[in-house]
Write a protein that holds these residues in place. Structure first.
Motif, PDB file in Angstrom:
ATOM      1  N   VAL A 292     -87.976 -22.373   2.302  1.00  0.00           N
ATOM      2  CA  VAL A 292     -87.532 -21.903   3.627  1.00  0.00           C
ATOM      3  C   VAL A 292     -87.204 -23.080   4.542  1.00  0.00           C
ATOM      4  CG1 VAL A 292     -89.810 -21.728   4.754  1.00  0.00           C
ATOM      5  CG2 VAL A 292     -87.974 -20.152   5.418  1.00  0.00           C
ATOM      6  N   LEU A 293     -87.856 -24.228   4.299  1.00  0.00           N
ATOM      7  CA  LEU A 293     -87.612 -25.415   5.129  1.00  0.00           C
ATOM      8  C   LEU A 293     -86.271 -26.069   4.809  1.00  0.00           C
ATOM      9  CD1 LEU A 293     -91.158 -27.040   4.997  1.00  0.00           C
ATOM     10  CD2 LEU A 293     -90.171 -25.716   6.869  1.00  0.00           C
ATOM     11  N   ARG A 294     -85.655 -25.667   3.687  1.00  0.00           N
ATOM     12  CA  ARG A 294     -84.380 -26.236   3.268  1.00  0.00           C
ATOM     13  C   ARG A 294     -83.230 -25.249   3.432  1.00  0.00           C
ATOM     14  NH1 ARG A 294     -84.420 -31.423   3.793  1.00  0.00           N
ATOM     15  NH2 ARG A 294     -85.792 -32.565   2.408  1.00  0.00           N
ATOM     16  N   THR A 295     -83.522 -24.113   4.058  1.00  0.00           N
ATOM     17  CA  THR A 295     -82.523 -23.058   4.209  1.00  0.00           C
ATOM     18  C   THR A 295     -82.014 -23.028   5.644  1.00  0.00           C
ATOM     19  OG1 THR A 295     -83.763 -21.785   2.576  1.00  0.00           O
ATOM     20  CG2 THR A 295     -82.093 -20.588   3.859  1.00  0.00           C
ATOM     21  N   PRO A 296     -80.702 -23.217   5.875  1.00  0.00           N
ATOM     22  CA  PRO A 296     -80.186 -23.130   7.242  1.00  0.00           C
ATOM     23  C   PRO A 296     -80.504 -21.761   7.857  1.00  0.00           C
ATOM     24  CG  PRO A 296     -78.533 -24.059   5.771  1.00  0.00           C
ATOM     25  CD  PRO A 296     -79.658 -23.560   4.887  1.00  0.00           C
ATOM     26  N   ALA A 297     -80.968 -21.783   9.094  1.00  0.00           N
ATOM     27  CA  ALA A 297     -81.375 -20.546   9.767  1.00  0.00           C
ATOM     28  C   ALA A 297     -80.164 -19.837  10.384  1.00  0.00           C
ATOM     29  CB  ALA A 297     -82.404 -20.871  10.841  1.00  0.00           C
ATOM     30  N   ASP A 298     -80.310 -18.531  10.576  1.00  0.00           N
ATOM     31  CA  ASP A 298     -79.233 -17.702  11.140  1.00  0.00           C
ATOM     32  C   ASP A 298     -79.276 -17.692  12.668  1.00  0.00           C
ATOM     33  OD1 ASP A 298     -78.372 -16.929   8.602  1.00  0.00           O
ATOM     34  OD2 ASP A 298     -79.806 -15.272   8.528  1.00  0.00           O
ATOM     35  N   GLU A 299     -78.104 -17.537  13.276  1.00  0.00           N
ATOM     36  CA  GLU A 299     -78.003 -17.336  14.717  1.00  0.00           C
ATOM     37  C   GLU A 299     -78.788 -16.087  15.118  1.00  0.00           C
ATOM     38  OE1 GLU A 299     -75.571 -18.633  17.332  1.00  0.00           O
ATOM     39  OE2 GLU A 299     -75.759 -20.387  16.028  1.00  0.00           O
ATOM     40  N   VAL A 300     -79.433 -16.133  16.277  1.00  0.00           N
ATOM     41  CA  VAL A 300     -80.079 -14.947  16.831  1.00  0.00           C
ATOM     42  C   VAL A 300     -79.012 -14.093  17.510  1.00  0.00           C
ATOM     43  CG1 VAL A 300     -81.673 -14.119  18.610  1.00  0.00           C
ATOM     44  CG2 VAL A 300     -82.309 -16.068  17.146  1.00  0.00           C
ATOM     45  N   VAL A 301     -78.982 -12.800  17.171  1.00  0.00           N
ATOM     46  CA  VAL A 301     -78.042 -11.890  17.829  1.00  0.00           C
ATOM     47  C   VAL A 301     -78.765 -10.796  18.611  1.00  0.00           C
ATOM     48  CG1 VAL A 301     -76.046 -12.312  16.353  1.00  0.00           C
ATOM     49  CG2 VAL A 301     -77.728 -10.619  15.651  1.00  0.00           C
ATOM     50  N   ASP A 302     -79.988 -10.460  18.208  1.00  0.00           N
ATOM     51  CA  ASP A 302     -80.754  -9.413  18.901  1.00  0.00           C
ATOM     52  C   ASP A 302     -81.843 -10.045  19.755  1.00  0.00           C
ATOM     53  OD1 ASP A 302     -79.335  -7.264  17.745  1.00  0.00           O
ATOM     54  OD2 ASP A 302     -80.523  -7.476  15.892  1.00  0.00           O
ATOM     55  N   PHE A 303     -81.684  -9.941  21.067  1.00  0.00           N
ATOM     56  CA  PHE A 303     -82.688 -10.490  21.979  1.00  0.00           C
ATOM     57  C   PHE A 303     -83.666  -9.372  22.336  1.00  0.00           C
ATOM     58  CE2 PHE A 303     -81.120 -14.757  22.690  1.00  0.00           C
ATOM     59  CZ  PHE A 303     -79.867 -14.672  22.109  1.00  0.00           C
ATOM     60  N   ASP A 304     -84.475  -9.011  21.340  1.00  0.00           N
ATOM     61  CA  ASP A 304     -85.331  -7.829  21.462  1.00  0.00           C
ATOM     62  C   ASP A 304     -86.808  -8.230  21.511  1.00  0.00           C
ATOM     63  OD1 ASP A 304     -85.631  -8.743  18.893  1.00  0.00           O
ATOM     64  OD2 ASP A 304     -84.838  -6.937  17.922  1.00  0.00           O
ATOM     65  N   LYS A 305     -87.668  -7.218  21.458  1.00  0.00           N
ATOM     66  CA  LYS A 305     -89.109  -7.458  21.546  1.00  0.00           C
ATOM     67  C   LYS A 305     -89.593  -8.302  20.372  1.00  0.00           C
ATOM     68  CE  LYS A 305     -93.385  -4.886  22.392  1.00  0.00           C
ATOM     69  NZ  LYS A 305     -94.070  -4.900  21.083  1.00  0.00           N
ATOM     70  N   GLU A 306     -88.985  -8.072  19.210  1.00  0.00           N
ATOM     71  CA  GLU A 306     -89.363  -8.835  18.019  1.00  0.00           C
ATOM     72  C   GLU A 306     -89.126 -10.332  18.232  1.00  0.00           C
ATOM     73  OE1 GLU A 306     -88.223  -8.493  13.307  1.00  0.00           O
ATOM     74  OE2 GLU A 306     -87.735  -6.800  14.609  1.00  0.00           O
TER      75      GLU A 306
END
Ligand code: NI
Length: 180
Positions: free
Chosen positions: A13-27
């Motif tokens: 997981v430390l070598r995997t590019p992270a995804d843009e956040v699109v949902d600014f929700d409670k989670e």
């Protein structure tokens, strides 16, 4: 808010590019709270979501009481060519620090947990921290940024580190045993 286990060097997981956040929700707000609590508990000066196993472009930082917060979907700008040298460490490479060259000044544009635009300007430690955390979101670790000789020393130290056997999560045995 919950303190989460921090993934260590070797975890994919430390070598995997992270995804843009699109949902600014409670989670997302729970994620920011968990990151902050886990970072302060460690304690560390910054923590990125992939370090707790979440592949989203979110990090928290706490370089000083007056320099703390979180940033989502950060984009870095460098206002000049100035550089800094200094020791750097990472909660995912526990107990080890190595001299790492970074840009001295940074401007980070991003969003807060409510989706509002935010700009963070950093120099010195804050600039270093922001560059380190944004690297995490791209699957880059600070040992990748070291000069050749220092990186070789770092890789040897990582191999010999007492936590090195935590690094490969695929060898974990299920607590429930295997089905017969
Ligand atoms: Ni780190």
């Amino acid at each position: 808010m919950t303190v989460q286990p921090i993934r260590v060097f070797g975890d994919p997981v430390l070598r995997t590019p992270a995804d843009e956040v699109v949902d600014f929700d409670k989670e997302l707000r729970t994620l920011v709270a968990d990151l902050a609590e886990t970072m302060l508990d460690a304690p560390g000066q910054g923590l990125a979501a992939p370090q707790i196993g979440v592949g989203l472009r979110v990090f928290t930082y706490h370089v000083h009481e007056s320099m703390s917060g979180h940033l989502i979907n950060p984009v870095l700008h460098f206002p000049d060519d100035e550089e800094q040298d200094g020791p750097e460490g990472c909660l995912s490479i526990p107990g080890l620090t190595f001299d790492c060259r970074r840009r001295a000044n940074v401007v980070a544009h991003g969003q807060n947990m409510f989706g509002d635009p935010v700009t963070v300007e950093g120099t010195a430690m804050l600039a270093r921290c922001i560059q380190h955390e944004v690297d995490h979101l791209d699957g880059v670790l600070f040992v990748d940024r070291l000069d050749d000789e220092t990186r070789k020393a770092a890789m040897r130290a990582i191999r010999d580190a007492p936590w090195a056997d935590r690094a490969n999560p695929t060898i974990k045995v299920s607590p429930h045993g295997s089905p017969k």
